[in-house]
Design a protein around this motif. Sequence first.
Motif, PDB file in Angstrom:
ATOM      1  N   THR A  54     -12.137   5.369  -2.486  1.00 41.20           N
ATOM      2  CA  THR A  54     -12.655   4.888  -3.796  1.00 41.20           C
ATOM      3  C   THR A  54     -14.184   4.375  -3.766  1.00 41.20           C
ATOM      4  OG1 THR A  54     -10.406   4.188  -4.321  1.00 41.20           O
ATOM      5  CG2 THR A  54     -12.090   3.354  -5.804  1.00 41.20           C
ATOM      6  N   VAL A  84      -3.256   2.579  -9.580  1.00 43.12           N
ATOM      7  CA  VAL A  84      -4.645   3.454  -9.406  1.00 43.12           C
ATOM      8  C   VAL A  84      -5.858   2.763  -9.813  1.00 43.12           C
ATOM      9  CG1 VAL A  84      -3.258   5.575  -9.195  1.00 43.12           C
ATOM     10  CG2 VAL A  84      -4.127   4.889 -11.341  1.00 43.12           C
ATOM     11  N   SER A 127     -11.856  -5.582  -6.409  1.00 41.12           N
ATOM     12  CA  SER A 127     -12.505  -4.682  -5.578  1.00 41.12           C
ATOM     13  C   SER A 127     -13.313  -5.446  -4.540  1.00 41.12           C
ATOM     14  CB  SER A 127     -12.978  -3.471  -6.122  1.00 41.12           C
ATOM     15  OG  SER A 127     -14.147  -3.830  -7.003  1.00 41.12           O
ATOM     16  N   GLN A 179     -12.863   8.558  -7.847  1.00 37.06           N
ATOM     17  CA  GLN A 179     -12.459   8.904  -6.652  1.00 37.06           C
ATOM     18  C   GLN A 179     -13.504   9.469  -5.858  1.00 37.06           C
ATOM     19  OE1 GLN A 179      -9.360  11.515  -8.895  1.00 37.06           O
ATOM     20  NE2 GLN A 179      -8.243  11.030  -7.086  1.00 37.06           N
ATOM     21  N   TRP A 223      -9.211  -4.322  -1.289  1.00 38.29           N
ATOM     22  CA  TRP A 223      -8.772  -5.156  -2.603  1.00 38.29           C
ATOM     23  C   TRP A 223      -8.075  -6.529  -2.521  1.00 38.29           C
ATOM     24  CZ3 TRP A 223     -10.029  -2.408  -7.131  1.00 38.29           C
ATOM     25  CH2 TRP A 223     -10.048  -1.222  -7.029  1.00 38.29           C
ATOM     26  N   LEU A 233      -2.856   4.352  -4.980  1.00 38.51           N
ATOM     27  CA  LEU A 233      -3.149   3.358  -4.058  1.00 38.51           C
ATOM     28  C   LEU A 233      -2.244   2.273  -3.429  1.00 38.51           C
ATOM     29  CD1 LEU A 233      -5.943   1.973  -2.616  1.00 38.51           C
ATOM     30  CD2 LEU A 233      -5.994   0.306  -4.796  1.00 38.51           C
ATOM     31  N   TYR A 251     -14.681   2.687 -11.669  1.00 41.49           N
ATOM     32  CA  TYR A 251     -14.187   3.223 -10.236  1.00 41.49           C
ATOM     33  C   TYR A 251     -14.050   4.683 -10.227  1.00 41.49           C
ATOM     34  CZ  TYR A 251     -13.097  -1.448  -9.525  1.00 41.49           C
ATOM     35  OH  TYR A 251     -13.072  -2.819  -9.237  1.00 41.49           O
ATOM     36  N   LEU A 263      -8.084  -2.031 -11.579  1.00 38.10           N
ATOM     37  CA  LEU A 263      -6.703  -1.256 -11.139  1.00 38.10           C
ATOM     38  C   LEU A 263      -5.624  -1.209 -12.106  1.00 38.10           C
ATOM     39  CD1 LEU A 263      -5.873  -0.238  -8.188  1.00 38.10           C
ATOM     40  CD2 LEU A 263      -4.912  -2.396  -7.519  1.00 38.10           C
ATOM     41  N   ASP A 274      -8.868  -0.162   1.494  1.00 37.61           N
ATOM     42  CA  ASP A 274      -8.937   0.907   0.200  1.00 37.61           C
ATOM     43  C   ASP A 274      -8.606   1.987   1.190  1.00 37.61           C
ATOM     44  OD1 ASP A 274      -9.560   1.876  -2.672  1.00 37.61           O
ATOM     45  OD2 ASP A 274     -10.457   3.263  -1.194  1.00 37.61           O
ATOM     46  N   THR A 275      -7.668   2.941   0.908  1.00 35.55           N
ATOM     47  CA  THR A 275      -7.357   4.246   1.945  1.00 35.55           C
ATOM     48  C   THR A 275      -7.537   5.525   1.229  1.00 35.55           C
ATOM     49  OG1 THR A 275      -5.221   4.328   1.078  1.00 35.55           O
ATOM     50  CG2 THR A 275      -5.380   2.924   3.142  1.00 35.55           C
ATOM     51  N   GLN A 276      -8.328   5.273   0.027  1.00 38.76           N
ATOM     52  CA  GLN A 276      -8.583   6.421  -0.859  1.00 38.76           C
ATOM     53  C   GLN A 276     -10.007   7.071  -0.952  1.00 38.76           C
ATOM     54  OE1 GLN A 276      -5.864   8.332  -1.667  1.00 38.76           O
ATOM     55  NE2 GLN A 276      -4.432   6.636  -1.330  1.00 38.76           N
ATOM     56  N   PRO A 310       0.819  -1.038  -0.124  1.00 34.31           N
ATOM     57  CA  PRO A 310       0.055  -0.072   0.120  1.00 34.31           C
ATOM     58  C   PRO A 310       0.857   1.298   0.175  1.00 34.31           C
ATOM     59  CG  PRO A 310       0.013  -0.972   2.178  1.00 34.31           C
ATOM     60  CD  PRO A 310       0.668  -1.675   1.314  1.00 34.31           C
TER      61      PRO A 310
END
Length: 233
Positions: free
Chosen positions: A141, A71, A171, A205, A161, A57, A203, A77, A137-139, A33
């Motif tokens: 998404t 990404v 995902s 943001q 993921w 990501l 996907y 991805l 997932d840290t964004q 990550p």
Amino acid sequence: MGIVSSPRTARVIDLDTMRQRRQAQRRILRLAPELDGLEMLYHLASDPDTLYGMPLLAWGLRESGEVVGLVPWMEALIACHEMDSPDHGRFFGYRDPETEEIFHTPPEHKVYELEHAAAYFEYEETSAPTLIQQLPDTQGTHALCLASDGESWQLKQVFGWRLYNDGSVESLLVDEKRVEQTPIVAGDACLYAGHSRHATVYYFQRHIANQIKQQDPTTMEALAVMTTPSSSP
């Protein structure tokens, strides 16, 4: 005048085997990550003088030994350097927003991390699909999930993921009917792989997902174009 024959024997090249070998070299073996805020930079053909940033990501180690930034983009991805679309964007490089440094190859500390992790977590080859890793997932998404009829759709948050032994990355979406406890974390039974239930997954943001939730007119118009089946062949 006679023809001098070559001592070399002719070799038959199996193109399908070559394709399979190339594909195997692209297979992702390990994920790491991105937790330090590094970004991917890209530009559009309509505005080549402007660079746009998108948070990374993760980083992935391929069987060939290549390390790539990853990404969520459109329907998968993707490896950043493979983004090459005049309409949606072309890869330019990576950026550290803290120092504003721009670089074009993965940072050495991520290369070392992935190589050592892959050597430590060495898995035996199996023909059956095997789960290798799960990443949160840290964004923020989100996934726009389309039904097979192309008419109904759902906007769902991506919770994580999964990396499988064939190199595919899926995902993780939540089945609200199976939620037993919160917060939801990777490994919960209520999570499922997006493409296991939905014909198409796009996907977005977090800020685009919020515009969809707020029914932003411009965003909804673009969404309507995306989700309407084309009448042309």
